[in-house]
Design a protein around this motif. Structure first.
Motif: not given
Length: 347
Positions: A47-49, A57-67, A152-156
């Motif tokens: 999905t293009a975002i 980046i703030p949305w990525a921050g909600r995803l917790g521990d990532v790489m 899914a919330d991030l994509i929406a």
């Protein structure tokens, strides 16, 4: 006459035949950009975002521990952590998490995608950002510990209203070769001596009509010393064996990613030298190191030494510094002082 770029349907069909080939390698083989490859899968897992880091980046921050993954043509830097303490800025934005440490140059964040693809242990989810030429700038990979239910919330919230599978890309920018001015060496050295902060350096060399590599070539000792290419492998091995904490910078025009702390497990594999630690991985094509320098810079808080490697075309591949937070500088200085100089090897 150049071959026409394959269409999205053809790209997906060819990709289905070789799903295990690394995306970057597959795109190169097909003569397309990596962004073209992802865009061809819009509606088929991609999905293009919005690419704006102030939103992403703030949305990525909600995803917790990532790489977090940042790379250039010759080196890949992977770091586990959280996208916390994001700070926007007119010139550069920053992520200052204790583990994920980034410098973000937003003008190069042009195309972005949320991607979900099948994996052996379940869906593989990622956020992938590309520049105007379609080259990868930064990627965020979700892990089992991540908050995948928020994807899914991030994509929406980030989805673009138009999902265009064929991208209009700009030509790839050419790496600037060394810009050196031998006649300007005395003035360069005088300005170098007057530095009080390492961040002054790029402005300093620009003022003297050079760039980083050009300045290194003309400055001479004690400012820089040319090292043998194997010095990068040796300094990584020495830092691991002697437990000397380091800062490792790897970047591209759109993002610089920094590891700070100890490294432990150094694994050579053919032309690659790898750091394979639980929370940090580095993959470096050691055979691409054409010029390596030990660089000294004075600052108001003490002398700073770095080991810096460049590709044959002049691209900066990586920089390795001693870790400076609450850490004595002497072990790092001793480690770098023992590295083989190029003149010693050639002699």
């Amino acid at each position: 006459m150049p071959m026409a770029k394959p269409g999205p349907d053809q790209i997906r069909a060819l990709r289905a035949e070789t799903p295990k080939t690394r995306a970057r390698d597959f795109a190169t083989q097909l003569g397309i950009s990596e962004a073209d490859l992802v865009a061809a899968h819009l509606g088929h897992g991609a999905t293009a975002i919005e690419a704006d880091p102030d939103r992403l980046i703030p949305w990525a921050g909600r995803l917790g521990d990532v790489m977090a993954l940042t790379r250039n043509e010759h080196c890949v830097h992977e770091r586990r952590g959280h996208y916390s303490d994001y700070r926007t800025g007119a010139f550069a934005a920053m992520v200052l998490d204790p583990e994920i440490d980034l410098r973000i140059f937003a003008k190069h964040w042009v195309h972005a995608f949320a991607v979900e693809e099948p994996g052996e242990d379940g869906p593989k989810r990622s956020l992938q950002v590309f520049d105007a030429a379609g080259d990868a700038v930064h990627k965020i990979w979700l892990k089992p510990e991540s908050k995948g239910e928020l994807f899914a919330d991030l994509i929406a919230n980030m989805r673009l209203p138009v999902q265009e599978p064929s991208l209009a890309l700009a030509p790839r920018a050419v790496v600037e070769p060394a810009r050196e001015l031998a006649a300007g060496a005395p003035a360069l050295r005088d300005a170098w001596d007057a530095m009080t902060d390492t961040h002054q350096f790029l402005g300093l060399v620009k003022e003297h009509k050079m760039n980083r590599l050009g300045a290194y070539r003309v400055a001479g000792a004690p400012y820089v010393r040319r090292l043998a290419p194997e010095a990068v492998t040796l300094v990584l091995q020495g830092a691991a064996e002697q437990k000397v904490p380091v800062m490792i910078f790897v970047g591209n025009p759109g993002c610089i990613q920094i590891h700070g702390g100890l490294i432990e497990r150094i694994v050579p594999m053919g032309p690659w030298i790898n750091v394979m630690d639980p929370r940090f991985n580095l993959h470096l094509r050691a055979d691409r190191l054409a010029e390596v320098y030990l660089v000294w810079k004075p600052t108001r808080t003490g002398d700073v030494y770095s080991v810096e490697g460049f590709a044959p075309d002049g691209e900066l591949i990586l920089q390795i510094f001693g870790y400076r937070k609450n850490t004595p500088p002497e072990p790092w200085i001793a480690l770098t002082a023992a590295l083989p100089r190029l003149e010693e090897v050639t002699a």
